[in-house]
Design a protein around this motif. Structure first.
Motif, mmCIF file in Angstrom:
data_model
loop_
_atom_site.group_PDB
_atom_site.id
_atom_site.type_symbol
_atom_site.label_atom_id
_atom_site.label_comp_id
_atom_site.label_asym_id
_atom_site.label_seq_id
_atom_site.Cartn_x
_atom_site.Cartn_y
_atom_site.Cartn_z
ATOM 1 N N ALA A 86 -63.594 -14.271 -11.613
ATOM 2 C CA ALA A 86 -64.517 -13.139 -11.719
ATOM 3 C C ALA A 86 -64.030 -12.132 -12.748
ATOM 4 C CB ALA A 86 -64.691 -12.474 -10.359
ATOM 5 N N VAL A 87 -62.759 -11.784 -12.692
ATOM 6 C CA VAL A 87 -62.215 -10.815 -13.658
ATOM 7 C C VAL A 87 -62.349 -11.353 -15.076
ATOM 8 C CG1 VAL A 87 -60.086 -9.706 -14.466
ATOM 9 C CG2 VAL A 87 -60.671 -9.672 -12.036
ATOM 10 N N GLU A 88 -62.041 -12.618 -15.273
ATOM 11 C CA GLU A 88 -62.138 -13.213 -16.609
ATOM 12 C C GLU A 88 -63.580 -13.191 -17.116
ATOM 13 O OE1 GLU A 88 -60.903 -14.515 -20.128
ATOM 14 O OE2 GLU A 88 -59.598 -13.934 -18.469
ATOM 15 N N GLN A 89 -64.525 -13.553 -16.260
ATOM 16 C CA GLN A 89 -65.922 -13.586 -16.678
ATOM 17 C C GLN A 89 -66.446 -12.186 -16.975
ATOM 18 O OE1 GLN A 89 -67.964 -16.395 -17.270
ATOM 19 N NE2 GLN A 89 -68.983 -14.723 -18.289
ATOM 20 N N ILE A 90 -66.128 -11.227 -16.124
ATOM 21 C CA ILE A 90 -66.613 -9.858 -16.316
ATOM 22 C C ILE A 90 -66.077 -9.274 -17.617
ATOM 23 C CG2 ILE A 90 -66.543 -7.514 -15.359
ATOM 24 C CD1 ILE A 90 -66.328 -8.935 -12.557
ATOM 25 N N THR A 91 -64.824 -9.548 -17.930
ATOM 26 C CA THR A 91 -64.276 -9.033 -19.188
ATOM 27 C C THR A 91 -64.897 -9.745 -20.387
ATOM 28 O OG1 THR A 91 -62.358 -10.499 -19.016
ATOM 29 C CG2 THR A 91 -62.107 -8.257 -18.175
ATOM 30 N N GLN A 92 -65.254 -11.014 -20.233
ATOM 31 C CA GLN A 92 -65.958 -11.694 -21.324
ATOM 32 C C GLN A 92 -67.328 -11.081 -21.566
ATOM 33 O OE1 GLN A 92 -66.120 -15.956 -20.866
ATOM 34 N NE2 GLN A 92 -63.899 -16.156 -20.851
ATOM 35 N N TRP A 93 -67.921 -10.497 -20.539
ATOM 36 C CA TRP A 93 -69.211 -9.821 -20.687
ATOM 37 C C TRP A 93 -69.065 -8.419 -21.256
ATOM 38 C CZ3 TRP A 93 -71.201 -11.486 -15.212
ATOM 39 C CH2 TRP A 93 -71.707 -12.782 -15.290
ATOM 40 N N GLY A 94 -67.844 -7.965 -21.503
ATOM 41 C CA GLY A 94 -67.650 -6.698 -22.185
ATOM 42 C C GLY A 94 -67.148 -5.546 -21.343
ATOM 43 N N TRP A 95 -66.929 -5.752 -20.056
ATOM 44 C CA TRP A 95 -66.371 -4.668 -19.256
ATOM 45 C C TRP A 95 -64.859 -4.649 -19.496
ATOM 46 C CZ3 TRP A 95 -68.739 -3.478 -13.844
ATOM 47 C CH2 TRP A 95 -70.127 -3.375 -13.951
ATOM 48 N N PRO A 96 -64.251 -3.473 -19.680
ATOM 49 C CA PRO A 96 -62.815 -3.407 -19.980
ATOM 50 C C PRO A 96 -61.960 -3.896 -18.804
ATOM 51 C CG PRO A 96 -63.736 -1.195 -19.737
ATOM 52 C CD PRO A 96 -64.884 -2.155 -19.663
ATOM 53 N N ARG A 97 -61.017 -4.782 -19.101
ATOM 54 C CA ARG A 97 -60.182 -5.407 -18.075
ATOM 55 C C ARG A 97 -59.440 -4.379 -17.229
ATOM 56 N NH1 ARG A 97 -58.352 -10.576 -17.409
ATOM 57 N NH2 ARG A 97 -59.119 -11.161 -19.443
ATOM 58 N N ASP A 98 -59.001 -3.306 -17.838
ATOM 59 C CA ASP A 98 -58.237 -2.303 -17.095
ATOM 60 C C ASP A 98 -59.116 -1.164 -16.575
ATOM 61 O OD1 ASP A 98 -58.806 -1.249 -19.565
ATOM 62 O OD2 ASP A 98 -56.806 -0.440 -19.916
ATOM 63 N N GLY A 99 -60.435 -1.330 -16.620
ATOM 64 C CA GLY A 99 -61.353 -0.294 -16.150
ATOM 65 C C GLY A 99 -61.507 -0.308 -14.638
ATOM 66 N N GLU A 100 -61.900 0.829 -14.099
ATOM 67 C CA GLU A 100 -62.040 0.935 -12.647
ATOM 68 C C GLU A 100 -63.162 0.056 -12.105
ATOM 69 O OE1 GLU A 100 -64.575 5.025 -12.098
ATOM 70 O OE2 GLU A 100 -62.456 5.214 -12.584
ATOM 71 N N CYS A 101 -64.173 -0.235 -12.894
ATOM 72 C CA CYS A 101 -65.263 -1.100 -12.420
ATOM 73 C C CYS A 101 -64.798 -2.543 -12.261
ATOM 74 C CB CYS A 101 -66.455 -1.022 -13.370
ATOM 75 S SG CYS A 101 -67.274 0.572 -13.324
ATOM 76 N N VAL A 102 -63.977 -3.025 -13.181
ATOM 77 C CA VAL A 102 -63.444 -4.384 -13.067
ATOM 78 C C VAL A 102 -62.488 -4.463 -11.879
ATOM 79 C CG1 VAL A 102 -62.049 -6.163 -14.201
ATOM 80 C CG2 VAL A 102 -63.805 -4.947 -15.495
#
Length: 158
Positions: free
Chosen positions: A29-45
């Motif tokens: 999930a983390v890998e996919q969400i970051t591929q969609w452009g959400w920052p890996r170290d962001g609070e949403c991820v």
């Protein structure tokens, strides 16, 4: 000429109903969400990773049937909204949000605290899907957005 429609980004994976499968669900999930452009170290991820971890752990602990998997699905219907779904084969075992967090019963309290909304729906033929939506509350939490004090986004996915 018909207007072009951009497909909604989606990800679905069947995983083994084991602790290893639950861990893999969070990592994927983390890998996919970051591929969609959400920052890996962001609070949403981080929030999404915790929600996936709790829902996957519940699927493995309470929704397991021998020889059956659980399904992780992610969807990005808007750039600022992530929908998480975890489906398992045990539709008769519905989750209950307990007001008192006893030992081992804090998962849905965490989901309730981090998600803009969540719920349960049937997953035919006999299972259930627990879904949760994570909303980026500020535009600067999503890559490619320009933030200003006047650009605050609603805190729920619509």
């Amino acid at each position: 000429m018909a207007p072009s429609v951009t497909p909604t980004p989606q990800f679905t994976q069947l995983l083994s109903s084991t602790r290893r499968g639950a861990r893999l669900a969070r990592l994927l999930a983390v890998e996919q969400i970051t591929q969609w452009g959400w920052p890996r170290d962001g609070e949403c991820v981080e929030a999404a990773a915790l929600v996936v971890a709790e829902l996957a752990a519940n699927a493995v602990t309470h929704g397991q049937l021998p020889g059956r998997s659980f399904r992780l699905s992610l969807e990005l219907p808007q750039k600022t909204c992530l929908r998480i779904e975890v489906s398992d084969p045990r539709g008769e075992s519905l989750p209950v949000l307990s007001p008192v967090a006893d030992e081992g019963g804090r998962g849905l309290l965490i989901v309730d605290a981090l998600a803009a909304d969540w719920g349960v729906r049937p997953y035919p033929p006999s299972g259930k899907t627990i879904w949760a939506e994570i909303a980026a509350g500020r535009p600067d939490l999503v890559a490619g957005s320009v933030a200003s004090p006047d650009d605050m986004l609603p805190s729920v996915c619509t």
